[in-house]
Write an enzyme that holds these catalytic residues in place. Sequence first.
Site, PDB file in Angstrom:
ATOM      1  N   CYS A  68      90.616 -19.172   6.073  1.00  0.00           N
ATOM      2  CA  CYS A  68      90.077 -17.883   6.521  1.00  0.00           C
ATOM      3  C   CYS A  68      90.999 -17.040   7.398  1.00  0.00           C
ATOM      4  O   CYS A  68      91.466 -15.970   7.006  1.00  0.00           O
ATOM      5  CB  CYS A  68      88.784 -18.123   7.294  1.00  0.00           C
ATOM      6  SG  CYS A  68      87.562 -19.132   6.459  1.00  0.00           S
ATOM      7  N   HIS A 124      87.024 -13.613  13.881  1.00  0.00           N
ATOM      8  CA  HIS A 124      87.765 -14.871  13.740  1.00  0.00           C
ATOM      9  C   HIS A 124      89.244 -14.748  14.112  1.00  0.00           C
ATOM     10  O   HIS A 124      90.072 -15.529  13.659  1.00  0.00           O
ATOM     11  CB  HIS A 124      87.637 -15.381  12.292  1.00  0.00           C
ATOM     12  CG  HIS A 124      87.741 -16.872  12.188  1.00  0.00           C
ATOM     13  ND1 HIS A 124      87.857 -17.534  10.988  1.00  0.00           N
ATOM     14  CD2 HIS A 124      87.747 -17.839  13.141  1.00  0.00           C
ATOM     15  CE1 HIS A 124      87.941 -18.828  11.177  1.00  0.00           C
ATOM     16  NE2 HIS A 124      87.866 -19.045  12.488  1.00  0.00           N
TER      17      HIS A 124
END
Length: 512
Positions: A68, A124
């Site tokens: 990710c 993130h």
Amino acid sequence: MRGVIAMAMLLHVTMTTQTTPPNILFILVDDWGYQDVGFRGSNIKTPEMDALAGSGVILENHYVSSICAPTRASLLTGRYPIRTGYWNGNVRLVEPWGLPPEETTMAEMLRRRGYSTHAVGKWHLGFHKEEYLPVRRGFDTFLGFMTSCTEDHFQHTILLSEEMGGEVFDFRKQHVTDRDEIRDEVLYGMRGKHSADIFTNRTIEILQDHDPSRPVFVYLAYSSVHSPVEVSDGDLQKFAGHLRGKVSQERQTLAAMVSKVDEGVGRIMKELRRSGLYDNTLVVVSSDNGGVITHSSNYPLRGTKRSLYEGGVRSIAFLHSPLLPRKGIVSKEIFHVVDWYSTFQRLSGREVEVEERETGRRKTQLELDGVDIWGAIATGSPLSRSEVLLNYGHKDHCHECHHTKIPPDYGFAVRRGKWKFIENTQYRSTKFSTKNCEGHWDRCFIVKGGHVEKTELYNLELDPREEVNVARLHGDVVEALRHRKDHYYDLIRPLYELQPIHLNVTNGTIFW
């Protein structure tokens, strides 16, 4: 050839003489399997994205990282993960690091060019200090969650140990006030609403409120279809009822999640058209890495999320825009997610005067790894670049890494032309599986068990499934690509020393 050159020249003139730079909508879908979209033959229903891709340009060889956060860092900086510390993988919840503050993000670059900028969804990229938050990285507004990828799609919580606070809520809305202070609102009222609906609705709200005299950049990072795989019973029947009894329950739910994102994309496109923004908008859709083998399909590619094979690092990707001079095609050119920064930088025009509070934070643009790919997409003109770095690092998350360089046994992968070189992968050789392949035994490759080969070389033109390792037959190619490690090694950014820090969990939400 003359026709291609003439089209490229005409396109350059057209795009550079526009009075208003193009609006940009970049949609990132989490853990989306390469085959899990209608236009690749899946029986998952994605009519909206099928139509957009079919009337746009499908990017057949679009590369990302295998997990990710490195993909997100590369997208927003135009730089490989080795330059930003993301060679070590994802930022864990209790780790005090993130995207280095000296990096100029895509949002900062575009805001200097007069854009309003908005981030929606999964961040993130660090949140342990104020300077790592989205609204300090060039975004005017943010709505979403800061932490990693295991957040519940309905309750917006993550589970920590009891010592760290137990179940923690992480969902917030932020903007910077006229006094240069962050307004942070924890959105407890979003409990019970699916993240895909929230992020779609927020994007539509941004478009409705936008001043059309300015260009707009929206970075929409859906947390779907990342685990936990979950939708409401109504959505399961609505989107995946046709799969009942044919595939596993988890696969049905995954299909419904993909279709739910597709429905959201359709609603956003409808608002773009209603608001009059559509005619001057670029829409890019991509996954952040390959799908997970328990419920996704990366057919016909070998590998899965976290692997260095094509199924881990080659993404679904397409561009749709009325500004494209040619549509309904598939580009075979080699692209990388780092390329979008350079592309948008060129298309967005010159810098304009910015607010005083922003000039105090002006940064020097660091060297970019991406190239401008607009001509290659829009006209088919060839790129001068033939090589992209696919991975150097994150064998697994390194808790003891106080190194200034990557440990020597970490995975390395590079593509140059038809050749794909892999060294030190931790994933095993391919076996077939009938699980989660929509009833077709040949629809799913997994990577599990078998012999580990230290050095692998594949001719992707002849062997797109990476079945035949030809390293022993082409020693000259192996040596040439292995020597590229020395070049990339010199570009590595030292990783911050990782020391866990206790979170301040107040009223069930996260603060440092």
